[in-house]
Scaffold this motif. Sequence first.
Motif, PDB file in Angstrom:
ATOM      1  N   PHE A  45     -28.523 -18.797 -13.098  1.00  0.00           N
ATOM      2  CA  PHE A  45     -29.239 -17.759 -12.368  1.00  0.00           C
ATOM      3  C   PHE A  45     -30.478 -17.239 -13.095  1.00  0.00           C
ATOM      4  N   VAL A  46     -30.767 -17.743 -14.284  1.00  0.00           N
ATOM      5  CA  VAL A  46     -31.923 -17.241 -15.036  1.00  0.00           C
ATOM      6  C   VAL A  46     -32.803 -18.405 -15.459  1.00  0.00           C
ATOM      7  N   ALA A  47     -34.111 -18.130 -15.504  1.00  0.00           N
ATOM      8  CA  ALA A  47     -35.066 -19.185 -15.844  1.00  0.00           C
ATOM      9  C   ALA A  47     -35.144 -19.412 -17.352  1.00  0.00           C
ATOM     10  N   HIS A  48     -34.999 -18.352 -18.130  1.00  0.00           N
ATOM     11  CA  HIS A  48     -35.156 -18.456 -19.588  1.00  0.00           C
ATOM     12  C   HIS A  48     -33.937 -17.867 -20.268  1.00  0.00           C
ATOM     13  N   GLN A  49     -32.924 -18.679 -20.473  1.00  0.00           N
ATOM     14  CA  GLN A  49     -31.665 -18.202 -21.031  1.00  0.00           C
ATOM     15  C   GLN A  49     -31.846 -17.628 -22.441  1.00  0.00           C
ATOM     16  N   ARG A  50     -32.828 -18.120 -23.185  1.00  0.00           N
ATOM     17  CA  ARG A  50     -32.998 -17.642 -24.559  1.00  0.00           C
ATOM     18  C   ARG A  50     -33.355 -16.156 -24.604  1.00  0.00           C
ATOM     19  N   ASN A  51     -33.876 -15.622 -23.488  1.00  0.00           N
ATOM     20  CA  ASN A  51     -34.230 -14.208 -23.459  1.00  0.00           C
ATOM     21  C   ASN A  51     -33.059 -13.323 -23.047  1.00  0.00           C
ATOM     22  N   SER A  52     -31.959 -13.904 -22.618  1.00  0.00           N
ATOM     23  CA  SER A  52     -30.849 -13.122 -22.082  1.00  0.00           C
ATOM     24  C   SER A  52     -30.240 -12.199 -23.125  1.00  0.00           C
ATOM     25  N   GLN A  53     -30.061 -12.702 -24.353  1.00  0.00           N
ATOM     26  CA  GLN A  53     -29.494 -11.855 -25.400  1.00  0.00           C
ATOM     27  C   GLN A  53     -30.464 -10.737 -25.783  1.00  0.00           C
ATOM     28  N   GLU A  54     -31.753 -11.020 -25.756  1.00  0.00           N
ATOM     29  CA  GLU A  54     -32.744  -9.980 -26.049  1.00  0.00           C
ATOM     30  C   GLU A  54     -32.675  -8.869 -25.010  1.00  0.00           C
ATOM     31  N   LEU A  55     -32.520  -9.240 -23.743  1.00  0.00           N
ATOM     32  CA  LEU A  55     -32.404  -8.244 -22.681  1.00  0.00           C
ATOM     33  C   LEU A  55     -31.126  -7.422 -22.845  1.00  0.00           C
ATOM     34  N   ALA A  56     -30.037  -8.087 -23.244  1.00  0.00           N
ATOM     35  CA  ALA A  56     -28.776  -7.379 -23.468  1.00  0.00           C
ATOM     36  C   ALA A  56     -28.922  -6.387 -24.617  1.00  0.00           C
ATOM     37  N   ASP A  57     -29.586  -6.796 -25.687  1.00  0.00           N
ATOM     38  CA  ASP A  57     -29.784  -5.907 -26.837  1.00  0.00           C
ATOM     39  C   ASP A  57     -30.659  -4.709 -26.461  1.00  0.00           C
ATOM     40  N   LYS A  58     -31.669  -4.961 -25.647  1.00  0.00           N
ATOM     41  CA  LYS A  58     -32.543  -3.872 -25.201  1.00  0.00           C
ATOM     42  C   LYS A  58     -31.768  -2.879 -24.345  1.00  0.00           C
ATOM     43  N   ALA A  59     -30.920  -3.392 -23.461  1.00  0.00           N
ATOM     44  CA  ALA A  59     -30.109  -2.521 -22.606  1.00  0.00           C
ATOM     45  C   ALA A  59     -29.135  -1.696 -23.441  1.00  0.00           C
TER      46      ALA A  59
END
Length: 269
Positions: A45-59
């Motif tokens: 469901f996401v185009a750039h999986q490598r950014n997913s953990q960064e988004l989680a950390d930001k949240a």
Amino acid sequence: MNLKDTLVHIDNRPTCDSRLGAAIQLAMQQQSQLTGLYVIPHPHFVAHQRNSQELADKARQHFEQATTAAGLDSEWICIDSHKSGLNVPNALNLHAHYRDLLVVSQTDEEAPDRTIPDNLPEKAVLGSGRPVLIVPYAGTFNHDYKRILLAWRGGPESARALHDAMPILRKGEQVKVISVQGRGGDVAYQSHEADICKHMARYQLPLACEKRLIGDLSIGDMLLNRCAELGTDLLIMGATSQSRRGYQTLGETGQHLLKYMTAPVLMSH
């Protein structure tokens, strides 16, 4: 007794701020611990999986800053959908089983998100086994819930909603109870003399009660109109379900309110 353990869905959508704000204010009122649950979406469901953990950390950083500023005890749960096999509704429902209340946002149909199903609020109400506070995606609301409207139609869903919401009702300054009879009649409504307001008065709630017969308006529209007329901070209702093509869905009134709500709604099923 207060609600001591609240769960809020955290993500990176614009609606997260209002949802988190509502959860924090309720947790402060109830002296509750607040748990934030974030689900890292499946790579499909996401185009750039490598950014997913960064988004989680930001949240997580945003959640912890907000709860610390509010002086709340908090907990953070992050679930990787790919590793766990849990999607967002399943993860929320699973962890809601171990909490007192779940907070989610109304779906904004004009801002779809592939990682969040459109029927997330419905799945939460039907599957969490807990009261679910749904926060409208648009608008600014007073989340101290001093002016409360309780919709009563009898039956197990109404009884469950009243029981679940009692810690909130006892903090209210104005509690309006509407007993509703639908177009097709309601045998339970007419077959006995029991009065839910007589029961609620034993808790010394600041009550005002009315009975309504539905005319040309649907129950959902009648409730929305009364919310506007009364300046309601919170609508509380039991959510019925129905089976369609082998799937369980909310009843007509619950679906209508999830789509058109103009104030926060607390639903129990």
